[in-house]
Design an enzyme around this catalytic site. Structure first.
Site, mmCIF file in Angstrom:
data_model
loop_
_atom_site.group_PDB
_atom_site.id
_atom_site.type_symbol
_atom_site.label_atom_id
_atom_site.label_comp_id
_atom_site.label_asym_id
_atom_site.label_seq_id
_atom_site.Cartn_x
_atom_site.Cartn_y
_atom_site.Cartn_z
ATOM 1 N N ASP A 186 0.829 -1.244 -0.126
ATOM 2 C CA ASP A 186 0.116 0.002 -0.190
ATOM 3 C C ASP A 186 0.922 1.080 -0.012
ATOM 4 O O ASP A 186 1.605 1.625 1.068
ATOM 5 C CB ASP A 186 -1.001 -0.095 1.259
ATOM 6 C CG ASP A 186 -1.944 1.161 1.290
ATOM 7 O OD1 ASP A 186 -1.603 2.142 0.792
ATOM 8 O OD2 ASP A 186 -2.671 1.206 2.070
ATOM 9 N N HIS A 187 1.035 1.867 -1.238
ATOM 10 C CA HIS A 187 1.948 2.902 -1.401
ATOM 11 C C HIS A 187 2.165 3.979 -0.334
ATOM 12 O O HIS A 187 2.937 4.586 -0.108
ATOM 13 C CB HIS A 187 2.487 3.415 -2.860
ATOM 14 C CG HIS A 187 1.183 4.291 -3.392
ATOM 15 N ND1 HIS A 187 0.293 3.848 -3.707
ATOM 16 C CD2 HIS A 187 1.168 5.520 -3.014
ATOM 17 C CE1 HIS A 187 -0.733 4.782 -3.991
ATOM 18 N NE2 HIS A 187 0.127 6.032 -3.704
ATOM 19 N N HIS A 249 -5.710 2.686 1.821
ATOM 20 C CA HIS A 249 -5.065 3.606 2.216
ATOM 21 C C HIS A 249 -5.675 4.520 3.593
ATOM 22 O O HIS A 249 -4.744 4.733 4.450
ATOM 23 C CB HIS A 249 -4.868 4.929 1.154
ATOM 24 C CG HIS A 249 -4.277 4.504 -0.213
ATOM 25 N ND1 HIS A 249 -3.400 3.698 -0.025
ATOM 26 C CD2 HIS A 249 -4.860 5.029 -1.436
ATOM 27 C CE1 HIS A 249 -3.252 3.231 -1.565
ATOM 28 N NE2 HIS A 249 -4.169 4.282 -2.257
#
Ligand code: NAP
Length: 508
Positions: A186-187, A249
């Site tokens: 999950d960047h 996010h």
């Protein structure tokens, strides 16, 4: 999160979807910047895979183009690129064919022989989710020595499209690999300001004593985008704001705000505390979905003098689409620290501003001693953590305005990354790819985390999917979302915090 100076072992880095957008836009620029900054292993090779008919030369040209367009360090340096690109090769291949994995096995064995030692092998699945199972099974067939210690697999989002599909994918991955080999990315967790949440909370004695229901009135997490779906309409219409942003996010950021202090900075200790938060969030029943959630979809309109399409007119989108491009929810966390403190989250496309901001509002002073005239612009203390585009932390306090009268107004104590640190921050993908190479899973999602997040949101997903919205589209382009989202927070006596827009006229 790099905490040592040990260089990773020799690495074979395979990118399934090497010819795709993510590889050109993020992955290769990130690896190139790691190389420039001296973090790549002394011996490495990057193998890009795809069906497109490229040779090594053509593939490298495409990637160079990506670096020149998207790298934070600007256009590639010719000499440095020459050396870096000599470590990139292309394997024209179909992920559905066994030969692909046999060819990959041959490359890995050849590298082991050339380097005279066993390499780490990282398989990055930068492909559409329907390929995750077939590629995972394929790479698991690659026959090399000590593969449990050497192989790592990186899975891009979306991880499942609901609880059942996420469980199914977890089950498959765990039948093929050990959990320590699986990196669910999950960047957002790689962003500098998001990582700083842990430093801010757990490296300072100041905040922990007041980080609870006794002092904090409510928390907001707002992730807004000013763009529409652009060319992702086909994908987005099967997903929506809840699955695309909240499930991953936003819930991960919420976990960092709300988690208990871990006993150490060990990956599993940190991840245990994040899962605890997800498990403590109050479940959504029918009434909670009705009263504590809001969905929206953008209409056509004008942005910075240009006419823009409504969501239902976008390419790839069903003209009668029920997919939400905006979601706002109110959560409660049922534990000692957070009982009855509302956490409001919202996200949306085509909104007035691109900003990801956490706002933590503290309770008011117990007894006002100043006359009303002195405190006309009274603002309770607020801590504002801006993740992007501004990277800053602001503590809003009341101060006496200079002058002979006792007049109070809110002022900001600001820590801004620009100006505090000279060097440009690494991109999230740089942090995360280096973590994979070093075997650090702190910023990656464990199976139970993914499933807990899905479990929490499933009642909302099911309700929204089964009940077609009767008022879509319900917010104008360049607005702050549907009016009912204002009502969601206003009925509790609060309002959404927004960062001041600096260069509105530059907005596109
Ligand atoms: P994309 O541009 O559509 O690329 C898809 C890749 O899959 C291409 O390289 C394509 O290569 C390859 N592919 C398709 N069928 C194949 C097959 N049968 N065998 C081998 N390769 C095959 O997608 P993307 O935007 O890069 O996204 C990749 C993944 O990252 C997706 O899961 C997406 O959700 C996720 N993601 C992307 C972004 C982003 O900014 N792009 C951001 C976050 C997450 P060939 O056509 O050459 O075969």
């Amino acid at each position: 999160m790099k905490t040592t100076n040990i260089k990773p072992k020799p690495t074979v880095f395979t990118i399934f979807g090497g010819t795709g957008d993510l590889a050109a836009r993020k992955l290769i620029p990130a690896l190139y910047n790691l190389y420039l900054d001296g973090y790549m292993p002394a011996k490495f090779t990057i193998v890009g895979l795809g069906r497109t008919d490229y040779d090594n030369q053509k593939f490298r040209e495409i990637l160079l183009d990506g670096i020149n367009k998207f790298s934070r360090s600007g256009k590639a340096d010719a000499a440095k690129w020459k050396v870096f690109s000599s470590c990139i090769q292309y394997l024209q291949s179909d992920a559905k064919k066994d030969k692909t994995y046999q060819d990959l096995e041959a490359i890995i064995k050849e590298k082991d022989q050339e380097w005279g030692e066993e390499s780490n092998i990282i398989h990055y699945l930068s492909v559409a989710p329907q390929f995750f199972p077939i590629i995972s099974k394929g790479v698991a067939t690659i026959n090399i020595e000590n593969k449990e210690q050497r192989n790592r697999i990186v899975i891009e989002k979306p991880f499942g499209h609901d609880l059942d599909s996420a469980k199914e994918l977890n089950k498959l991955l765990q039948s093929l690999f050990d959990e320590t080999q699986i990196y669910r990315i999950d960047h957002y967790l790689g962003k500098e300001t998001v990582q700083n949440m842990m430093a801010f909370r757990f490296a300072n004695a100041l905040f922990e004593p007041i980080w609870n229901r006794n002092y904090i009135e409510h928390v907001q997490i707002s992730v807004t985008e000013d763009i529409g779906v652009e060319d992702r309409g086909g994908y987005y219409d099967g997903s929506g704001a809840l699955k695309d942003m909240v499930q991953n996010h936003i819930l991960q950021v919420l976990c960092l705000v709300a988690m208990e202090p871990p006993v150490s900075f060990n990956a599993d200790e940190v991840r245990n505390r994040r899962v605890d938060v997800l498990r403590a969030i109050r479940k959504f029943g029918h009434e909670e979905v009705k009263h504590n959630t809001v969905r929206g979809q953008y209409a056509s309109g004008w942005v910075a003098g240009e006419e823009v399409l409504g969501y239902r007119e976008e390419k790839g989108v069903d003209p009668n689409s029920n997919t939400e491009t905006f979601a706002a929810l109110k959560f409660f966390i049922d534990n000692w620290r957070w009982q009855n403190v509302p956490f409001y989250v919202r996200t949306g496309k085509r909104m007035h501003q691109k900003a990801s901001v956490i706002s933590i509002q503290f309770k008011d002073v117990p007894h006002p001693i100043f006359p009303i005239e002195a405190s006309e612009s009274w603002q309770q203390n607020r801590l504002i953590i801006s993740i992007q585009p501004e990277m800053s932390i602001r503590l809003q306090v009341q101060a006496k305005r200079p002058g002979l009268d006792m007049i109070l107004n809110p002022v900001d104590m600001v820590f801004n990354y620009d100006g505090t640190y000279p060097a440009e921050s690494p991109e999230a993908y740089e942090t995360l790819l280096l973590d994979v190479m070093e075997g650090d899973q702190t910023l990656f999602m464990r199976a139970d985390q993914i499933e807990a997040a899905w479990e929490l949101l499933m009642p909302v997903v099911e309700n929204w999917e089964s009940r077609k919205s009767i008022n879509f589209p319900n917010y104008a382009a360049d607005s702050w979302g549907p009016e009912i989202a204002e009502a969601l927070i206003a009925k509790d006596g609060f309002h959404w915090f927004t960062m001041p827009v600096k260069n509105k006229k530059d907005k596109k």
